[in-house]
Design an enzyme around this catalytic site. Structure first.
Site, PDB file in Angstrom:
ATOM      1  N   GLU A  20     -29.439  23.797 -14.441  1.00  0.00           N
ATOM      2  CA  GLU A  20     -28.729  23.782 -15.718  1.00  0.00           C
ATOM      3  C   GLU A  20     -29.356  24.719 -16.758  1.00  0.00           C
ATOM      4  O   GLU A  20     -29.174  24.549 -17.960  1.00  0.00           O
ATOM      5  CB  GLU A  20     -28.661  22.351 -16.260  1.00  0.00           C
ATOM      6  CG  GLU A  20     -27.824  21.445 -15.382  1.00  0.00           C
ATOM      7  CD  GLU A  20     -27.957  19.994 -15.780  1.00  0.00           C
ATOM      8  OE1 GLU A  20     -27.142  19.532 -16.583  1.00  0.00           O
ATOM      9  OE2 GLU A  20     -28.886  19.330 -15.311  1.00  0.00           O
ATOM     10  N   SER A 148     -24.549  18.044 -14.428  1.00  0.00           N
ATOM     11  CA  SER A 148     -23.443  18.987 -14.602  1.00  0.00           C
ATOM     12  C   SER A 148     -22.455  18.985 -13.427  1.00  0.00           C
ATOM     13  O   SER A 148     -21.834  19.995 -13.146  1.00  0.00           O
ATOM     14  CB  SER A 148     -23.961  20.415 -14.802  1.00  0.00           C
ATOM     15  OG  SER A 148     -24.684  20.504 -15.987  1.00  0.00           O
ATOM     16  N   TYR A 214     -17.938  23.263 -18.742  1.00  0.00           N
ATOM     17  CA  TYR A 214     -18.494  24.455 -19.404  1.00  0.00           C
ATOM     18  C   TYR A 214     -17.575  25.665 -19.460  1.00  0.00           C
ATOM     19  O   TYR A 214     -17.843  26.595 -20.198  1.00  0.00           O
ATOM     20  CB  TYR A 214     -19.803  24.866 -18.713  1.00  0.00           C
ATOM     21  CG  TYR A 214     -20.791  23.747 -18.671  1.00  0.00           C
ATOM     22  CD1 TYR A 214     -21.299  23.216 -19.862  1.00  0.00           C
ATOM     23  CD2 TYR A 214     -21.192  23.176 -17.473  1.00  0.00           C
ATOM     24  CE1 TYR A 214     -22.194  22.168 -19.845  1.00  0.00           C
ATOM     25  CE2 TYR A 214     -22.093  22.129 -17.440  1.00  0.00           C
ATOM     26  CZ  TYR A 214     -22.586  21.631 -18.629  1.00  0.00           C
ATOM     27  OH  TYR A 214     -23.469  20.599 -18.607  1.00  0.00           O
ATOM     28  N   ARG A 253     -27.201   9.891 -23.913  1.00  0.00           N
ATOM     29  CA  ARG A 253     -25.747   9.746 -23.780  1.00  0.00           C
ATOM     30  C   ARG A 253     -25.422   9.050 -22.473  1.00  0.00           C
ATOM     31  O   ARG A 253     -25.944   9.416 -21.415  1.00  0.00           O
ATOM     32  CB  ARG A 253     -25.083  11.125 -23.801  1.00  0.00           C
ATOM     33  CG  ARG A 253     -23.610  11.101 -24.172  1.00  0.00           C
ATOM     34  CD  ARG A 253     -22.945  12.433 -23.889  1.00  0.00           C
ATOM     35  NE  ARG A 253     -22.664  12.558 -22.465  1.00  0.00           N
ATOM     36  CZ  ARG A 253     -22.875  13.646 -21.736  1.00  0.00           C
ATOM     37  NH1 ARG A 253     -23.368  14.742 -22.259  1.00  0.00           N
ATOM     38  NH2 ARG A 253     -22.590  13.647 -20.449  1.00  0.00           N
ATOM     39  N   ASP A 255     -22.622   8.002 -19.675  1.00  0.00           N
ATOM     40  CA  ASP A 255     -21.291   8.306 -19.140  1.00  0.00           C
ATOM     41  C   ASP A 255     -20.788   7.072 -18.409  1.00  0.00           C
ATOM     42  O   ASP A 255     -21.521   6.450 -17.649  1.00  0.00           O
ATOM     43  CB  ASP A 255     -21.360   9.464 -18.128  1.00  0.00           C
ATOM     44  CG  ASP A 255     -21.717  10.790 -18.782  1.00  0.00           C
ATOM     45  OD1 ASP A 255     -21.587  10.893 -20.011  1.00  0.00           O
ATOM     46  OD2 ASP A 255     -22.117  11.717 -18.053  1.00  0.00           O
ATOM     47  N   GLU A 268     -23.916   7.044 -15.469  1.00  0.00           N
ATOM     48  CA  GLU A 268     -25.249   7.637 -15.544  1.00  0.00           C
ATOM     49  C   GLU A 268     -25.706   7.740 -16.981  1.00  0.00           C
ATOM     50  O   GLU A 268     -24.919   7.634 -17.913  1.00  0.00           O
ATOM     51  CB  GLU A 268     -25.263   9.037 -14.898  1.00  0.00           C
ATOM     52  CG  GLU A 268     -24.329   9.993 -15.599  1.00  0.00           C
ATOM     53  CD  GLU A 268     -24.844  11.416 -15.678  1.00  0.00           C
ATOM     54  OE1 GLU A 268     -25.951  11.689 -15.199  1.00  0.00           O
ATOM     55  OE2 GLU A 268     -24.131  12.246 -16.269  1.00  0.00           O
ATOM     56  N   ASN A 270     -27.906  10.186 -19.604  1.00  0.00           N
ATOM     57  CA  ASN A 270     -28.446  11.524 -19.843  1.00  0.00           C
ATOM     58  C   ASN A 270     -29.489  11.426 -20.949  1.00  0.00           C
ATOM     59  O   ASN A 270     -29.173  10.980 -22.051  1.00  0.00           O
ATOM     60  CB  ASN A 270     -27.331  12.468 -20.284  1.00  0.00           C
ATOM     61  CG  ASN A 270     -26.238  12.579 -19.233  1.00  0.00           C
ATOM     62  OD1 ASN A 270     -26.405  13.239 -18.225  1.00  0.00           O
ATOM     63  ND2 ASN A 270     -25.122  11.883 -19.448  1.00  0.00           N
ATOM     64  N   GLY A 274     -26.241  17.659 -23.441  1.00  0.00           N
ATOM     65  CA  GLY A 274     -25.897  18.992 -23.939  1.00  0.00           C
ATOM     66  C   GLY A 274     -25.814  19.021 -25.456  1.00  0.00           C
ATOM     67  O   GLY A 274     -25.408  18.048 -26.097  1.00  0.00           O
TER      68      GLY A 274
HETATM   69  N1  LIG Z   1     -17.590   6.583  -9.572  1.00  0.00           N
HETATM   70  C1  LIG Z   1     -16.856   7.461 -10.238  1.00  0.00           C
HETATM   71  N2  LIG Z   1     -15.547   7.240 -10.471  1.00  0.00           N
HETATM   72  C2  LIG Z   1     -14.777   8.145 -11.124  1.00  0.00           C
HETATM   73  N3  LIG Z   1     -15.226   9.326 -11.584  1.00  0.00           N
HETATM   74  C3  LIG Z   1     -16.532   9.616 -11.382  1.00  0.00           C
HETATM   75  C4  LIG Z   1     -17.405   8.708 -10.710  1.00  0.00           C
HETATM   76  N4  LIG Z   1     -18.625   9.271 -10.649  1.00  0.00           N
HETATM   77  C5  LIG Z   1     -18.524  10.468 -11.265  1.00  0.00           C
HETATM   78  N5  LIG Z   1     -17.271  10.690 -11.706  1.00  0.00           N
HETATM   79  C6  LIG Z   1     -16.785  11.922 -12.384  1.00  0.00           C
HETATM   80  O1  LIG Z   1     -17.716  12.974 -12.155  1.00  0.00           O
HETATM   81  C7  LIG Z   1     -18.324  13.408 -13.376  1.00  0.00           C
HETATM   82  C8  LIG Z   1     -19.800  13.678 -13.185  1.00  0.00           C
HETATM   83  O2  LIG Z   1     -20.451  12.515 -12.737  1.00  0.00           O
HETATM   84  P1  LIG Z   1     -21.794  11.949 -13.365  1.00  0.00           P
HETATM   85  O3  LIG Z   1     -22.199  10.764 -12.574  1.00  0.00           O
HETATM   86  O4  LIG Z   1     -21.614  11.763 -14.826  1.00  0.00           O
HETATM   87  O5  LIG Z   1     -22.865  13.098 -13.037  1.00  0.00           O
HETATM   88  P2  LIG Z   1     -23.369  14.408 -13.800  1.00  0.00           P
HETATM   89  O6  LIG Z   1     -22.684  14.458 -15.121  1.00  0.00           O
HETATM   90  O7  LIG Z   1     -24.849  14.214 -13.891  1.00  0.00           O
HETATM   91  O8  LIG Z   1     -23.047  15.542 -12.912  1.00  0.00           O
HETATM   92  C9  LIG Z   1     -18.050  12.281 -14.364  1.00  0.00           C
HETATM   93  O9  LIG Z   1     -18.037  12.803 -15.678  1.00  0.00           O
HETATM   94  C10 LIG Z   1     -16.704  11.760 -13.884  1.00  0.00           C
HETATM   95  O10 LIG Z   1     -15.638  12.596 -14.318  1.00  0.00           O
HETATM   96 MG   LIG Z   2     -22.322  12.962 -16.450  1.00  0.00          MG
END
Ligand SMILES: Nc1ncnc2c1ncn2[C@@H]1O[C@H](COP(=O)(O)OP(=O)(O)O)[C@@H](O)[C@H]1O
Ligand SMILES: [Mg+2]
Length: 306
Positions: A20, A148, A214, A253, A255, A268, A270, A274
Site C-alpha cells: 500500500e 486494500s 482508489y 476505522r 469495516d 476488519e 484498520n 487512509g
Molecule cells: N464477508 C464479506 N461479505 C461481504 N463483503 C465482504 C466480506 N469481506 C470483505 N468484503 C468486501 O471486500 C472489501 C475488502 O475487505 P476487508 O475485509 O475490509 O479487507 P481490506 O479492506 O483490508 O482489503 C470490503 O470492503 C467489502 O466490500
Molecule cells: Mg477494509
C-alpha cells in the site's frame, strides 16, 4: 486543542515498503501539508528510503504514522518508537499487530461474542468443496495480512475456490474463506473516545475492491448513512467495542456489513486508515464538523508512548 508549537519536531512517516506504499504516500503527503499549514514543524520521513540511523539523527519529538499495511501499520514501527521513547499516533504494538491479521482479529471478536462472518482457514490440504458446503456460497477468500482488497476474491461457485486460494496465498501463507454477507457495507471511524458518523458505501461492483477504493469514481458514499438513529447508535457502540477488544488507541476505522435483516457483521479493523482526499475517516470527520487539518491535529494530539 494543543497549540502547534507544543508538538515540537514531528515526523510524518509515509511510503514504506508495503503493497500500500502508493496510498501511504498520498495520505502522508496530505497530512504533512495540513500539519505544516497549521504551523506544526512537520517533516516527511520515508522508511523505505532512509534507515533508522537517519531517523534517529533527526531527533523527532513526535511521530505521525501514515504507513499503511506491513512495516508500519502492523506493530513493527510502533515497537521501534516504543524503544526510542518517541510518542506516536494510533494503536500500540499489540493492537496494531492483531488488527493487521484478519484471522486473529476475528478470533478475538468471537471470544468477546462480537459478530463477524463465519470462516474457515484454508491450507494446501483443505478440502475446498467441503468448506463451500459448510459455510455456503458465496465466499470471500482473503489473505489474512493484506489491505486494500489485495489478493481477495469473491467466490460464487465451489469450482472457483482453488483459483481464489492460489491468488490469496501469493500475499500471505495464511488464507481464510469467509461467508459473504449480502447487504449493506458500512465503515465507522473512531477518534479517541468519539465514534464518527457512519458512512454507507455503495458500489456497482461485486465488492469494494482495489479499483473501487482508489481508481474508479463509481462508489457512492452516503453520510448520513440512512440508518435509524437507534440503529446507527447500536452499530457505533459495536464498533467502539470492536476497537477496544483489540486494545486499539487514538484512531482507527472499522469495516462491517449489515445483512438484509440489519444484523451487523464486523469485517476488519484498520489502525492506520487512509487519509487521502478520497478517504473515509476524513469524510466522516468532516460530517462531524472537523476539518481535515483539525482531524490531523487531533490524531497527533492523541499520540503517546506505550
Ligand atoms: N464477508 C464479506 N461479505 C461481504 N463483503 C465482504 C466480506 N469481506 C470483505 N468484503 C468486501 O471486500 C472489501 C475488502 O475487505 P476487508 O475485509 O475490509 O479487507 P481490506 O479492506 O483490508 O482489503 C470490503 O470492503 C467489502 O466490500
Ligand atoms: Mg477494509
Amino acid at each position: 486543542m494543543s497549540s502547534a508549537a507544543t508538538f515540537g519536531k514531528v515526523a510524518v512517516l509515509l511510503g514504506g515498503k508495503s503493497a500500500e506504499r502508493e496510498v501511504s504516500l498520498k495520505s502522508g503527503g496530505m497530512i504533512l501539508s495540513a500539519l505544516q499549514g497549521r504551523g506544526v514543524d512537520a517533516r516527511a520521513f520515508d522508511p523505505a528510503e532512509h534507515g533508522l540511523d537517519a531517523f534517529m539523527k533527526e531527533n523527532f519529538a513526535r511521530v505521525f504514522i501514515a504507513l499503511h499495511g506491513r512495516f508500519g501499520e502492523d506493530g513493527t514501527v510502533q515497537g521501534v518508537l516504543e524503544w526510542l521513547g518517541i510518542p506516536y499516533t494510533g494503536s500500540g504494538v499489540l493492537a496494531s499487530a492483531l488488527a493487521m491479521n484478519k484471522l486473529r482479529t476475528k478470533r478475538l471478536w468471537l471470544a468477546e461474542a462480537l459478530p463477524t462472518p463465519p470462516y474457515e482457514v484454508l491450507t494446501k490440504e483443505t478440502q475446498l468443496r467441503a468448506v463451500a458446503k459448510k459455510l455456503g456460497l458465496p465466499l470471500m477468500v482473503k489473505p489474512v495480512n493484506e489491505g486494500s482488497s489485495i489478493g481477495m476474491s469473491k467466490v460464487l461457485v465451489a469450482a472457483a475456490l482453488e483459483e481464489a486460494y492460489a491468488l490469496a496465498v501469493n500475499y500471505d501463507p495464511v488464507v481464510i474463506a469467509e461467508k459473504f454477507v449480502d447487504g449493506t457495507e458500512l465503515t465507522v471511524g473512531i477518534l479517541g473516545e468519539q465514534v464518527l458518523p457512519i458512512i454507507k458505501l455503495e458500489t456497482p461492483r461485486d465488492f469494494y475492491d482495489y479499483d473501487a477504493k482508489y481508481i474508479a469514481d463509481d462508489t457512492r458514499y452516503l453520510i448520513p448513512c440512512g440508518l435509524s438513529e437507534k440503529k446507527e447508535k447500536e452499530v457505533q457502540t459495536l464498533c467502539m467495542k470492536a476497537f477496544r477488544t483489540l486494545g486499539c488507541e487514538g484512531w482507527g476505522r472499522v469495516d462491517l456489513m449489515l445483512n438484509r435483516r440489519g444484523r451487523p457483521y464486523l469485517l476488519e479493523m484498520n489502525t492506520v486508515p487512509g487519509m487521502t482526499d478520497h478517504s473515509l475517516v476524513p469524510m466522516a470527520a468532516r460530517a462531524a464538523g472537523l476539518s481535515y487539518p483539525d482531524l490531523c491535529l487531533r490524531i497527533l494530539e492523541l499520540a503517546h508512548v506505550g
